[in-house]
Design a protein around this motif. Structure first.
Motif, PDB file in Angstrom:
ATOM      1  N   TYR A 140       0.604  -1.326  -0.402  1.00  0.00           N
ATOM      2  CA  TYR A 140      -0.099   0.080   0.124  1.00  0.00           C
ATOM      3  C   TYR A 140       0.925   1.224  -0.086  1.00  0.00           C
ATOM      4  N   LEU A 141       1.988  -0.068   0.139  1.00  0.00           N
ATOM      5  CA  LEU A 141       2.823   1.907  -0.325  1.00  0.00           C
ATOM      6  C   LEU A 141       1.869   2.867  -0.905  1.00  0.00           C
ATOM      7  N   THR A 142       2.604   3.674  -0.869  1.00  0.00           N
ATOM      8  CA  THR A 142       1.719   4.679  -1.179  1.00  0.00           C
ATOM      9  C   THR A 142       3.136   5.350  -1.901  1.00  0.00           C
ATOM     10  N   THR A 143       3.816   5.967  -2.099  1.00  0.00           N
ATOM     11  CA  THR A 143       5.237   6.439  -2.889  1.00  0.00           C
ATOM     12  C   THR A 143       6.346   5.344  -3.420  1.00  0.00           C
ATOM     13  N   ALA A 144       6.877   6.430  -4.230  1.00  0.00           N
ATOM     14  CA  ALA A 144       7.807   5.560  -5.091  1.00  0.00           C
ATOM     15  C   ALA A 144       9.230   4.992  -4.365  1.00  0.00           C
ATOM     16  N   VAL A 145       9.422   6.047  -3.255  1.00  0.00           N
ATOM     17  CA  VAL A 145      10.553   5.807  -2.485  1.00  0.00           C
ATOM     18  C   VAL A 145      10.374   5.178  -1.637  1.00  0.00           C
ATOM     19  N   GLN A 192       4.348  -5.260   3.159  1.00  0.00           N
ATOM     20  CA  GLN A 192       3.928  -4.019   2.241  1.00  0.00           C
ATOM     21  C   GLN A 192       4.002  -4.240   0.679  1.00  0.00           C
ATOM     22  N   THR A 193       4.505  -5.422   0.317  1.00  0.00           N
ATOM     23  CA  THR A 193       4.842  -5.917  -1.722  1.00  0.00           C
ATOM     24  C   THR A 193       3.475  -6.855  -1.326  1.00  0.00           C
ATOM     25  N   SER A 238       0.611  -2.283  12.199  1.00  0.00           N
ATOM     26  CA  SER A 238       1.028  -0.922  11.163  1.00  0.00           C
ATOM     27  C   SER A 238       0.605  -1.321   9.770  1.00  0.00           C
ATOM     28  N   ASP A 239       1.424  -2.264   9.754  1.00  0.00           N
ATOM     29  CA  ASP A 239       1.538  -2.924   7.924  1.00  0.00           C
ATOM     30  C   ASP A 239      -0.087  -3.820   7.710  1.00  0.00           C
ATOM     31  N   LEU A 240       0.082  -4.292   8.537  1.00  0.00           N
ATOM     32  CA  LEU A 240      -1.503  -5.624   8.213  1.00  0.00           C
ATOM     33  C   LEU A 240      -2.105  -5.282   8.042  1.00  0.00           C
ATOM     34  N   ASN A 241      -2.593  -3.936   9.152  1.00  0.00           N
ATOM     35  CA  ASN A 241      -3.614  -2.859   9.158  1.00  0.00           C
ATOM     36  C   ASN A 241      -4.412  -2.440   7.650  1.00  0.00           C
ATOM     37  N   ALA A 242      -2.795  -1.956   6.793  1.00  0.00           N
ATOM     38  CA  ALA A 242      -3.065  -1.432   5.951  1.00  0.00           C
ATOM     39  C   ALA A 242      -3.142  -2.203   4.610  1.00  0.00           C
ATOM     40  N   VAL A 279      -5.962 -11.452   6.517  1.00  0.00           N
ATOM     41  CA  VAL A 279      -5.035 -11.507   6.545  1.00  0.00           C
ATOM     42  C   VAL A 279      -5.244 -12.789   8.018  1.00  0.00           C
ATOM     43  N   VAL A 280      -4.508 -14.468   7.695  1.00  0.00           N
ATOM     44  CA  VAL A 280      -4.261 -15.269   9.102  1.00  0.00           C
ATOM     45  C   VAL A 280      -3.036 -15.885   9.394  1.00  0.00           C
ATOM     46  N   THR A 281      -3.461 -15.452  10.815  1.00  0.00           N
ATOM     47  CA  THR A 281      -1.702 -15.989  11.200  1.00  0.00           C
ATOM     48  C   THR A 281      -1.843 -17.602  11.406  1.00  0.00           C
ATOM     49  N   PHE A 282      -0.766 -17.859  12.202  1.00  0.00           N
ATOM     50  CA  PHE A 282      -0.675 -19.396  12.358  1.00  0.00           C
ATOM     51  C   PHE A 282       0.809 -19.588  13.174  1.00  0.00           C
ATOM     52  N   ASP A 283       0.964 -20.596  13.830  1.00  0.00           N
ATOM     53  CA  ASP A 283       2.252 -20.913  14.712  1.00  0.00           C
ATOM     54  C   ASP A 283       2.185 -19.752  15.836  1.00  0.00           C
ATOM     55  N   SER A 284       1.840 -18.059  15.761  1.00  0.00           N
ATOM     56  CA  SER A 284       2.573 -17.158  16.567  1.00  0.00           C
ATOM     57  C   SER A 284       1.410 -16.169  16.256  1.00  0.00           C
ATOM     58  N   ASP A 285       0.844 -15.829  16.788  1.00  0.00           N
ATOM     59  CA  ASP A 285      -0.804 -14.563  16.748  1.00  0.00           C
ATOM     60  C   ASP A 285      -0.475 -13.472  16.976  1.00  0.00           C
ATOM     61  N   THR A 286      -1.020 -12.488  16.403  1.00  0.00           N
ATOM     62  CA  THR A 286      -1.014 -11.056  16.800  1.00  0.00           C
ATOM     63  C   THR A 286      -2.633 -10.758  16.109  1.00  0.00           C
ATOM     64  N   GLU A 287      -2.938  -9.392  17.403  1.00  0.00           N
ATOM     65  CA  GLU A 287      -4.925  -8.973  16.892  1.00  0.00           C
ATOM     66  C   GLU A 287      -5.318  -8.553  15.935  1.00  0.00           C
ATOM     67  N   CYS A 288      -3.883  -7.863  14.824  1.00  0.00           N
ATOM     68  CA  CYS A 288      -4.894  -7.273  13.582  1.00  0.00           C
ATOM     69  C   CYS A 288      -4.621  -8.743  12.441  1.00  0.00           C
ATOM     70  N   ARG A 289      -5.449  -9.320  12.708  1.00  0.00           N
ATOM     71  CA  ARG A 289      -5.176 -10.291  11.732  1.00  0.00           C
ATOM     72  C   ARG A 289      -7.311 -11.033  11.281  1.00  0.00           C
ATOM     73  N   ASP A 290      -7.800 -11.544  10.821  1.00  0.00           N
ATOM     74  CA  ASP A 290      -9.471 -11.665  10.336  1.00  0.00           C
ATOM     75  C   ASP A 290      -8.974 -13.131  10.902  1.00  0.00           C
ATOM     76  N   LEU A 291      -8.275 -14.204  11.286  1.00  0.00           N
ATOM     77  CA  LEU A 291      -8.310 -15.756  12.304  1.00  0.00           C
ATOM     78  C   LEU A 291      -7.412 -16.169  12.370  1.00  0.00           C
ATOM     79  N   PHE A 292      -6.627 -16.658  12.981  1.00  0.00           N
ATOM     80  CA  PHE A 292      -5.813 -17.026  13.804  1.00  0.00           C
ATOM     81  C   PHE A 292      -5.894 -18.970  13.877  1.00  0.00           C
TER      82      PHE A 292
END
Length: 350
Positions: free
Chosen positions: A13-18, A100-101, A122-126, A134-147
């Motif tokens: 989502y990156l938004t700039t060429a840089v 990001q990619t 930050s990147d997963l929310n974007a 967004v699916v997490t496995f093995d090790s979780d984070t709150e910013c996902r749809d499913l674990f």
């Protein structure tokens, strides 16, 4: 491989060429990615509704090679495009450029084993705002749809604590060797092991917790330091595949500890069977990491096609593994811990 790990068959989502250029440089410098799959994607770009990008904690780790293999098998089965992306080190921020990619490439879903529960948010929310599931496995984070949880925290603690407690007849001193100090799953397992050991085997004292950072050399030295710092140590629980392998490596290199230190943990049969046969390890536990990746891929597919949203009670079918139900907090559990020993370790290839 037949493990007692799935609900459909019997006994891990990156938004700039840089910004775009910086991400590309990071990808080239510290990791790699690969594409494969069927008609659901667009080849090298990774774009497409049925494209799934797997991001392990680090590349080159046999555990994640196995889980990503399972993911690729599933994605091929539902005619999607599989991609693997990641760095060679498991640092808190190493996954960010790959997230990001993948978002830029409009992948259908990211399936990620989080190195740090907060650093990737930050990147997963974007990514989610851009329509990526967004699916997490093995090790979780709150910013996902499913674990996709390989086993419950209590299941890991119960299994490893009982192996150690019974062997020591409820009395002795042990240490814990974990992987990365910021890994959500590892920290939860360590905390649960401490609580379970104190309540069920109060005569077994945990004298120290050390970390190997999921790196062979660090894990070897962590085991060495733990053992040499506690001359009265009776055992080690290592709930991490690199940690248990390298603890076994050190004990094998130091035969004076072979009969003194009883080692168990979560490991890969392919890496530990030699130590089992030589007597360095008697028993250890895990699940089938290929099934874990397979289940995660099908969960991602179900999110992409709208079969589920990630709410409690949602159901979906995961190919050969059968039907699964989403539990509380968007969690799906693969199955219970399985114990390996001399009688069965040769039966498994991963």
């Amino acid at each position: 491989m037949s493990l007692h790990v799935s609900q459909s068959r019997p006994k891990r989502y990156l938004t700039t060429a840089v910004a775009v250029a910086a991400s590309s440089l990071l990808l080239a410098a510290c990791g790699s990615s690969s594409d494969s799959g069927g008609s659901g994607g667009s080849g090298g770009s990774g774009a497409g509704k049925n494209s799934v990008t797997f991001m392990p904690k680090s590349l080159g780790n046999k555990y994640f090679e196995a889980s990503d293999k399972g993911g690729k098998t599933a994605v091929t089965a539902f005619k999607g495009t599989f991609k693997e992306a990641g760095a060679t080190e498991a640092s808190p921020t190493s996954q960010s450029p790959f997230i990001q990619t993948a978002t830029q490439q409009q992948t259908g879903a990211i399936v990620l084993a989080a190195n740090d529960p907060k650093a990737v948010c930050s990147d997963l929310n974007a990514a989610k705002q851009a329509g990526v599931k967004v699916v997490t496995f093995d090790s979780d984070t709150e910013c996902r749809d499913l674990f996709i949880n390989q086993v419950t925290v209590a299941g890991v603690a119960d299994g490893l604590v009982d192996l150690m407690g019974k062997h020591l007849n409820g009395k002795g001193k042990i240490g814990i060797e974990s992987g990365g100090p910021n890994a959500t799953n590892l920290n939860a397992w360590v905390a649960a092991i401490k609580t379970k050991m104190a309540s069920k085997y109060p005569g077994v004292k945990i004298v120290d917790v050390v970390y190997g950072n999921d790196v062979d050399a660090d894990s070897y030295n962590a085991a060495k330091g733990l053992i040499q710092s506690h001359s009265d140590l009776n055992g080690i629980i290592a709930p991490d595949s690199v940690a248990v392998k390298e603890a076994a490596h050190f004990i094998s290199d130091s035969p004076q500890y072979k009969s003194k230190i009883w080692l168990t943990g979560l490991g890969l049969p392919s890496e530990l069977k030699g130590y089992v046969k030589s007597g360095v390890i008697e028993k250890f536990g895990l699940w089938n990491p290929e099934d874990l990746g397979y289940l995660a891929a099908y969960a991602a597919h179900a999110l992409i096609d709208g079969t589920i949203t990630g709410k409690e009670g949602d159901t979906f079918t995961a190919g050969k593994l059968g039907k699964y139900t989403v539990g509380k907090n968007g969690e799906v559990v693969l199955g219970p811990l399985f114990v390996f020993d001399k009688s069965n370790v040769d039966q498994f290839a991963f």
